[in-house]
Enzyme design. Structure first.
Site: not given
Ligand SMILES: [Zn+2]
Length: 353
Positions: A33, A37, A44, A71
């Site tokens: 992606t 994070c 997910r 996040c």
């Protein structure tokens, strides 16, 4: 490519668990992606083959991927902010001599009082008020161990008056302050074993007064009871003067109706002492129920605690716990045996007539 490596990394479990405690300790990037994070990211979880773990935020950024919009890995996490608030609140409370009102703490940290209270308790495990008391207790113990006088210690620990201190101290220290102070030294306790109509009797006395009157069948068992009650004390056999005191105690047991003015060193928790005070107000020949004591204490449902306090009475007959009966008038347990309780009560009943 990264497969084995990432799945074998112990930090992978923190990612799967979305562990907030891991936030700030590492970051991870996802090649499928093209984002990076923080460990607690609610998205997910990607397959570990696409995940790479980074020790620093700079390393995560160096991948050239975008910061995740779920996040916000570049900003401090809510968890980290909250943890920081609680850590600073703990420092503030610990350094304050007086209890800080919840409202004032909440304002300081820009939270509502209820939110701050919840956050603090969830993180520390106890309320801010309890934390304040724990800090005070710790300071007090340090002061007392350091050899300060009790007066110095309570001012240093932030108590406003000695009355407030003596009210709080047994709860905070687990015992009365003078005893705590002497806990390190060996307190001298005089004791003697003797015989009375109720069997073996042990009398133990401090410099203040009689601290224990114990009854039993076996001198060895009674002596062990004395030792167990004063584990840190130096037990000294009684001298001639002490024998006179023992004779007075025995006289009181043989004739419970004759008032004796015995100096007592009553040691117990604040609650126990209140129960024993009520017991001492019951005249010979009369009885009182556990429920009545609980009612007089203003805690009518505390009959079990009252019964426990009666059973913990260290001063047989001098504190007349043998005068407690159940609601239906029947005798209940007596620390020194039901037979002795019945003997004392019938003796007192005879004395009244
Ligand atoms: Zn994320």
């Amino acid at each position: 490519m990264q497969r084995g490596k990432t799945a074998d990394d112990p930090r992978w479990h923190a990612i799967v668990a979305r562990d907030q405690n891991a936030d700030g300790t590492f970051w991870y990037s996802v090649s499928s992606t093209r984002v990076y994070c923080r460990p607690s990211c609610p998205s997910r979880t990607a397959h570990p083959r696409y995940v790479q773990i980074h020790d620093t935020l700079a390393q995560a950024r160096a991948t050239g991927y975008r910061p995740c919009l779920r996040c916000h890995p570049d900003q401090p996490s809510v968890h980290a902010i909250n943890r920081d608030i609680v850590v600073r609140a703990c420092q503030l409370i610990a350094s304050s001599e007086h209890e800080l009102p919840l409202e004032a703490l909440a304002v300081t940290f820009h939270r509502s009082p209820s939110h701050f209270h919840r956050l603090f308790k969830a993180t520390v495990g106890i309320t801010p008020k309890a934390y304040h008391q724990a800090c005070r207790a710790q300071r007090l113990q340090q002061q007392l161990h350091g050899g300060a006088s009790i007066t110095q210690a309570y001012y240093a620990a932030g108590f406003e008056s000695s009355a407030q201190f003596y009210e709080a101290a047994p709860r905070l220290l687990g015992m009365a302050p003078t005893r705590y102070r002497s806990g390190g030294q060996r307190e001298r306790i005089h004791f003697a074993l003797g015989q009375c109509s109720l069997g073996v009797i042990a009398v133990a006395s401090t410099s203040v007064g009689v601290a224990a009157i114990l009854l039993g069948d076996d001198p060895e068992v009674v002596l062990r009871d004395v030792q167990d009650r004063f584990p840190k004390a130096e037990l000294v056999g009684g001298d001639r003067q002490f024998e006179a005191l023992v004779a007075t105690v025995v006289g009181m047991i043989e004739n419970p109706c004759i008032p004796v003015n015995l100096p007592l060193d009553i040691r117990g928790t604040a609650f126990q002492q209140k129960v024993w005070q009520i017991l001492s107000s019951v005249p010979p020949g009369a009885t009182i129920t556990y429920a009545e004591i609980a009612r007089q204490l203003g805690t009518p449902r505390a009959t079990r605690a009252v019964a426990a306090a009666c059973a913990a009475n260290p001063l047989a007959v001098a504190i007349p716990c043998h005068r407690v009966v159940r609601n239906d008038g029947t005798y209940w347990g007596y620390t020194w045996g039901l037979e002795r309780k019945q003997a004392l009560l019938s003796r007192e009943a005879r004395g009244q007539t």
